[in-house]
Scaffold this active site. Structure first.
Site: not given
Ligand code: GLN
Length: 486
Positions: A80, A155, A179
């Site tokens: 990420k 996210s 997330s």
């Protein structure tokens, strides 16, 4: 050999160890897959094919030598874009960090490098991890591999989409209010948020420090345990990482839930949970009962205040954490001449997106003199009540089972103008962060061709029981074998 990109970590490891494939072949297959489907999915902000091939070569030498190789050696992993990577752009999907190349690795990145994993690139996300759909990325929206008109969740939407679309073998995400788990659920893969304190956040761009945890997003439960093994443990550079023994999580992969007590908290089936989601989760519970577990409905009354509590605490912490982006040391700086204060104001005005600005304002307000007691302090007290609700439940149950997301993936744009609807996407996951507990999301059904996600919540530090329940469920079903057609 065809289709190497579809392998799990443990399948690939098996072939690598027996030298039936090389990491170069595996990495090449993943890079070719990226070339074929990334233009439609858009999971990555930055791709690192050259680095990946170089790492694959190093991994192959190690694998050939036979010693020093690890289960992650030569395995292509996506990161990420809020995890700092030495020499590789780390943007947090924000304009304010669009040119930021960290001079150091996050702890978890270091751990993977030491095991000679291969890095495919940095995945898209909501800006500073604030959002549930990747629509808050300053750059572009990631699409759900199951239906390109739908969001992948967020996210960590880029990481989840990359795993679901076989554009990496596994990925890391971060989870402040859901997330990792929510995008995993929406993309039909496995995602786990470990206990608060399990994983060092050194080098994770901070959002809300009392809630943030890093965790794996994988194609199955076995891979989840493998990746967890690599990233857990005390690190002196994150004072919240706790010095507790780290078990071998793969030892918990036992298909047996006999005598296990499951609580099914009814509050997690209210607040907008779609009937098809509730039904799939109840069915999963019934299956586990048939396999020897006992299950009963329970109640956690304060869960109702989870979302309200989180949306004071998380913005409050974010307003403080994001104060560092002032255009002075690193990141974006305004081009206009405006004096020092004006420079900071303009830099932040230009660099942050609308959602981030809104959270900074809410957080600053909640922390300001005169409002601190009414909002921040009150939210901290509610946090204690929620934690006690879980404590009480875990006196009676070994795990709690709930939906992960109240609905399957929604259409891009559908909730973009409705902040409350967007925030409700995390109604089932947020309480878990508030209480600091471990929880895993995994597929348990489909609706309209889109995956439904189950959530298994465990006692603090008891990732093992969570993994055992997940593994047992996975062995008895084949939801994890369904792949999107791209
Ligand atoms: N959607 C939640 C938020 O916007 C949670 C995000 C997260 O876990 N990082 O804050």
């Amino acid at each position: 050999m065809n289709g190497l990109h579809t392998l799990t970590i443990h399948e690939a490891y098996d072939l690598l160890r027996k030298r039936e494939i090389s990491s170069r072949e595996l990495t090449q297959a993943v890079l070719e897959r990226i070339e074929a489907v990334e233009p439609r999915v858009r999971a990555y902000i930055t791709l690192t094919p050259d680095l990946a091939m170089q790492q694959a070569e190093e991994a192959d030498s190690l694998l050939q030598a036979g010693d020093g190789a690890d289960v992650l050696t030569g395995i292509p992993i996506a990161l990420k874009d809020n995890l700092c990577t030495r020499g590789v752009l780390t943007t947090c999907a924000s304009k304010i960090l669009q040119n930021f190349v960290p001079p150091f690795d996050a702890h978890v990145v270091e751990q993977l490098r030491q095991r000679y994993a291969v890095f495919t690139g940095k995945t898209n996300m909501d800006e500073f991890a604030m959002g549930s759909s990747t629509e808050n990325s300053a750059f572009f929206v990631t699409r759900n591999p199951w239906n390109l008109d739908c969001v992948p969740g967020g996210s960590s939407g880029g990481s989840a989409a990359a795993v679901a679309a076989d554009m990496c073998i596994a990925a890391l995400g971060s989870d402040t209010g859901g997330s990792i788990r929510q995008p995993a659920a929406l993309c039909g893969v496995v995602g786990m948020k470990p206990t608060y304190g399990r994983v060092s956040r050194y080098g994770l761009v901070a959002y809300a420090s009392s809630l943030d945890q890093i965790g794996p997003i994988t194609k199955d439960v076995t891979d989840c345990a493998i990746l967890l093994n690599a990233i857990c443990g005390k690190d002196r550079r994150d004072s919240t990482s706790v010095d507790v023994p780290v078990p071998d999580f793969t030892a918990a992969l036992v298909s047996d839930v006999k005598g296990l007590r499951i609580g099914v908290p009814k509050e997690f089936f209210a607040q907008g949970v779609a009937p098809e989601v509730a039904e799939a989760v109840y069915q999963a519970v019934r299956l586990l009962e048939n396999l020897g577990a006992t299950a009963e409905e329970t109640s956690l009354p304060y869960i109702e205040y989870g979302l309200a509590c989180y949306y004071i605490l998380a913005p409050a912490e974010a307003s403080s954490n994001l104060a560092r982006y002032d255009g002075v040391k690193y990141g974006w700086r305004t081009q206009e001449l405006a004096g020092h204060i004006g420079m900071v104001e303009k830099t932040r005005g230009e660099g942050f997106g609308a959602e981030v600005k809104q959270r900074i304002m809410i957080g600053t307000y909640a922390l300001s003199a005169g409002y601190y007691d009414a909002y921040y302090l009150k939210a901290q007290q509610v946090r204690t009540l929620i934690r006690r609700d879980f404590d009480r439940a875990f006196e009676q149950y070994d795990v709690l089972i709930t939906p992960t997301s109240p609905t399957v993936a929604f259409r891009i744009g559908e909730k973009a103008d409705d902040p409350l609807a967007m925030k409700l996407a995390d109604v089932c996951t947020i309480p878990v962060n508030i209480a600091g507990l471990p929880a895993l999301a995994m597929p348990c059904g489909f609706h309209n061709g889109l995956p439904i996600g189950l959530q298994i919540i465990g006692k603090p530090w008891d990732e093992e029981t969570v993994l055992r329940v997940a593994y047992t469920f996975e062995q008895a079903t084949d939801w994890h074998r369904h792949r999107p057609v791209l």
